[in-house]
Design an enzyme around this catalytic site. Structure first.
Site, PDB file in Angstrom:
ATOM      1  N   THR A  99       1.082  46.938  84.311  1.00  0.00           N
ATOM      2  CA  THR A  99       0.079  47.478  83.393  1.00  0.00           C
ATOM      3  C   THR A  99      -0.721  48.583  84.068  1.00  0.00           C
ATOM      4  O   THR A  99      -0.860  48.597  85.289  1.00  0.00           O
ATOM      5  CB  THR A  99      -0.878  46.371  82.892  1.00  0.00           C
ATOM      6  OG1 THR A  99      -1.787  46.929  81.950  1.00  0.00           O
ATOM      7  CG2 THR A  99      -1.659  45.741  84.042  1.00  0.00           C
ATOM      8  N   ARG A 100      -1.201  49.514  83.245  1.00  0.00           N
ATOM      9  CA  ARG A 100      -2.137  50.542  83.705  1.00  0.00           C
ATOM     10  C   ARG A 100      -3.382  50.524  82.831  1.00  0.00           C
ATOM     11  O   ARG A 100      -4.206  51.437  82.888  1.00  0.00           O
ATOM     12  CB  ARG A 100      -1.500  51.935  83.659  1.00  0.00           C
ATOM     13  CG  ARG A 100      -0.816  52.291  82.378  1.00  0.00           C
ATOM     14  CD  ARG A 100      -0.391  53.754  82.317  1.00  0.00           C
ATOM     15  NE  ARG A 100      -1.167  54.487  81.343  1.00  0.00           N
ATOM     16  CZ  ARG A 100      -0.886  54.556  80.054  1.00  0.00           C
ATOM     17  NH1 ARG A 100       0.161  53.910  79.564  1.00  0.00           N
ATOM     18  NH2 ARG A 100      -1.643  55.254  79.238  1.00  0.00           N
ATOM     19  N   HIS A 118      -6.359  41.820  78.004  1.00  0.00           N
ATOM     20  CA  HIS A 118      -7.155  41.011  77.093  1.00  0.00           C
ATOM     21  C   HIS A 118      -6.424  39.691  76.815  1.00  0.00           C
ATOM     22  O   HIS A 118      -5.420  39.384  77.463  1.00  0.00           O
ATOM     23  CB  HIS A 118      -7.431  41.793  75.805  1.00  0.00           C
ATOM     24  CG  HIS A 118      -8.135  43.091  76.048  1.00  0.00           C
ATOM     25  ND1 HIS A 118      -9.468  43.151  76.390  1.00  0.00           N
ATOM     26  CD2 HIS A 118      -7.683  44.373  76.058  1.00  0.00           C
ATOM     27  CE1 HIS A 118      -9.816  44.419  76.570  1.00  0.00           C
ATOM     28  NE2 HIS A 118      -8.756  45.169  76.386  1.00  0.00           N
ATOM     29  N   HIS A 167      -2.589  39.639  76.343  1.00  0.00           N
ATOM     30  CA  HIS A 167      -1.793  39.828  77.557  1.00  0.00           C
ATOM     31  C   HIS A 167      -1.704  38.525  78.357  1.00  0.00           C
ATOM     32  O   HIS A 167      -0.651  38.190  78.905  1.00  0.00           O
ATOM     33  CB  HIS A 167      -2.410  40.923  78.426  1.00  0.00           C
ATOM     34  CG  HIS A 167      -2.543  42.239  77.739  1.00  0.00           C
ATOM     35  ND1 HIS A 167      -3.746  42.702  77.268  1.00  0.00           N
ATOM     36  CD2 HIS A 167      -1.617  43.180  77.422  1.00  0.00           C
ATOM     37  CE1 HIS A 167      -3.555  43.893  76.709  1.00  0.00           C
ATOM     38  NE2 HIS A 167      -2.289  44.203  76.779  1.00  0.00           N
ATOM     39  N   ARG A 227       7.209  47.160  74.783  1.00  0.00           N
ATOM     40  CA  ARG A 227       7.560  48.094  73.708  1.00  0.00           C
ATOM     41  C   ARG A 227       7.044  49.476  74.110  1.00  0.00           C
ATOM     42  O   ARG A 227       5.901  49.630  74.508  1.00  0.00           O
ATOM     43  CB  ARG A 227       6.920  47.616  72.407  1.00  0.00           C
ATOM     44  CG  ARG A 227       7.315  48.405  71.168  1.00  0.00           C
ATOM     45  CD  ARG A 227       6.616  47.833  69.944  1.00  0.00           C
ATOM     46  NE  ARG A 227       7.036  48.509  68.724  1.00  0.00           N
ATOM     47  CZ  ARG A 227       6.525  49.651  68.288  1.00  0.00           C
ATOM     48  NH1 ARG A 227       5.574  50.248  68.995  1.00  0.00           N
ATOM     49  NH2 ARG A 227       6.952  50.204  67.169  1.00  0.00           N
TER      50      ARG A 227
END
Length: 575
Positions: free
Chosen positions: A199-200, A204, A207, A293
């Protein structure tokens, strides 16, 4: 058991060259040197610690061309992204760069020698082909294509490196693991299967639910492995994000998850990047990898369409499954069910059942306006951290970049704006006049184009720092060159955090008026050849292509122009 490194052997150059440390460090003092850029620094760190295994240096021409065309090194090993060291023609001449030349590579932050490169070749890449093959299009709407066009120098040098030391960090040191260290950690905890999450962005509840679900289905543990190197312009700064990650780790079942930081310079290359991310996580020992996605997609292209299809990344990772030897976990879009107070994959929700979601755009709106963020979407500790770093719009800094010809009225407008904004209160107001960051204009045109460019770089840096601290910044350089203004924009978008609110005001007063009212005789001296570099005379002024406002003192009074700029700020909720 940790996954086998890509290529079979972890290329930990720090361990390999440890016995040469003192010798290499001493040699570096006498060598020509290259001060690395931020992206080159990230790349070198992952070469040195083995994150980019099987690479042992920056790609030579044969490897580079094969990677661009076929996603493979010359020896056939799968590797989808070029990892190159770019230099200018002047660098080649100044440092006498040629095959067999040894060059010290230095950290731009503290000037420490990190490695010695032995040059194998110097070559000129086809940057258009690189953009089209690696990123899918030579479209400057793609951040890496824009970087390729504006930041990457015209030559690449290939060669192997010998390690002196890794970069020194003072932030989140306990969370920075090399591949060897993370593999040892997994072994110590007896983690045989590990699901890696890339992730970048802030995380929340969705996730957390996604990663927990993936781990439980595979009877595995979770590695939250966020990127803290170069990411997309406008992304949340890594300090804020890491505080968010630390807060959310407390919400995982005891012993399930671990947080480690990845110093990667992302390319936002979609499908190719997804394969690259899988290779990197494999080198860190991960056995399963979540592919999202539109994984690592940069958003919309110049025609307003997505650069990549939503499942292109998953398809490409699946295509190379046998070579990657890491199990892909396809991202499942999670949605909230208020009836049961839980998250479920969207495709498993019964038809007609109420669901709730908050988009990224809506979240940003709520953060900016101070609107409530429900606890079903995120955790209180996460929201608190985001609100600390991203205050409502009315408390954010901003930059007004007034650009125009000398004597166009931009300086007068800037001074009047300063008075008006000081009268309104609520923020400190900083005024930056002239390309030289000084109020006087005498001597402004006596500097070289190189020095003028450096002055504009300094202006962008100062403006970004002030805006990040919540100030209203009014900058009024001539900035005749479009690329120079884009560099200022880039610096502000990257460095101003919540204050990255930039408005370009084109003061389009005609040259004839500027020259006719020039009391200091700058234009007359330029016409006589006594001054060089005067925009409109011997230097072309390139009008902004995307100014937020265009004004002209021959048609508008200074109060009218100032009022129009104030209205622009009010429309954007900054006043």
């Amino acid at each position: 058991m940790a996954n086998t490194p890509h290529g079979g052997v972890l290329k930990d150059l720090i361990a390999r060259d440890e016995h040469l440390h003192d010798t290499l460090r001493a040699e570096a003092k006498s060598l020509p040197e290259i001060i690395l850029t931020e992206r080159q620094l990230c790349d070198l760190e992952l070469i040195l610690n083995g994150g980019f295994s099987p690479l042992e240096g920056f790609m030579n021409e044969a490897d580079y061309k094969n990677v661009v065309a076929n996603l493979r090194l010359e020896n056939g090993t799968l590797f989808p992204i070029p990892v190159t060291l770019d230099v200018s023609r002047n660098d080649i001449s100044r440092l006498d760069i040629a095959p067999s030349r040894r060059i010290a590579l230095r950290d731009p932050r503290d000037d420490e020698a990190l490695a010695i490169l032995t040059v194998t070749d110097v070559y000129q890449p086809d940057r258009v082909k690189e953009a089209e093959e690696v990123f899918g299009a030579d479209d400057p709407a793609h951040p890496s294509v824009a970087y390729l066009r504006s930041k990457v120098k015209e030559f690449y040098i290939g060669g192997s490196v010998q390690a002196i030391q890794l970069p020194t960090y003072f932030d989140y040191v306990a969370l920075r693991y090399t591949p060897s260290e993370l593999r040892a950690h997994f072994k110590k905890l007896a983690w045989r299967k590990v699901v890696g999450f890339q992730t970048r962005n802030p995380m929340h509840r969705a996730h957390r639910e996604l990663t927990v679900r993936a781990a439980r289905q595979r009877q595995a543990n979770v590695l939250i492995h966020p990127v803290v190197g170069l990411t997309k312009p406008g992304d949340v700064d890594h300090y804020t994000r890491v505080r968010v990650y630390e807060a959310i780790m407390a919400k995982y079942p005891n012993g399930m998850g671990h947080l480690a930081l990845l110093p990667l310079a992302m390319r936002m290359a979609g499908p190719r990047e997804a394969v690259w991310h899988a290779i990197i996580r494999k080198n860190f020992g991960v056995t399963h990898f979540i592919v999202g996605r539109d994984h690592a997609g940069p958003g919309k292209n110049s025609q307003g369409k997505d650069f990549y299809g939503p499942y292109d990344a998953q398809d490409l990772v699946a295509k190379y499954h046998d070579e990657l030897q890491i199990e892909m976990v396809p991202f499942q879009q999670m949605t909230y069910l208020p009836s049961s107070d839980e998250y479920q994959p969207l495709d498993e929700v019964p038809k007609g059942l109420q669901t709730l979601d908050i988009s990224g755009t809506e979240l940003r709106r709520r953060l900016k306006t101070g609107a409530a963020i429900p606890d079903w979407f995120s955790y209180d500790a996460v929201v608190k951290t985001l609100r600390e770093s991203y205050p409502p719009r009315a408390k954010q800094g901003f930059v007004l970049l007034l650009t125009g010809l000398y004597n166009s009225g931009k300086d007068t407008i800037a001074k009047a704006l300063q008075v008006t904004l000081n009268q309104q209160g609520g923020r400190s107001v900083s005024l930056l006049l002239g390309d030289g960051l000084r109020p006087e204009l005498d001597g402004l045109h006596d500097v070289s184009p190189e020095e003028r460019s450096k002055n504009l770089d300094r202006l962008g840096f100062v403006a970004a720092e002030l805006a990040r601290a919540g100030a209203a910044v009014i900058a009024a350089p001539i900035a005749a060159n479009l690329d120079a203004r884009e560099a200022i924009r880039d610096t502000i978008l990257h460095g101003a955090g919540a204050g990255a609110n930039l408005f370009v005001i084109h003061v389009a007063t005609p040259l004839e008026h500027c020259e006719a009212t020039d009391r200091k005789g700058v234009y007359a001296k330029a016409r006589a050849g006594e001054l060089k570099g005067v925009a409109g005379v011997d230097e072309v002024y390139e009008a902004p292509e995307r100014a937020e406002l265009t004004v002209d003192v021959t048609h508008q009074s200074i109060p009218e122009i100032v009022h129009s700029i104030v209205l622009l700020l009010e429309t954007n909720s900054l006043l």
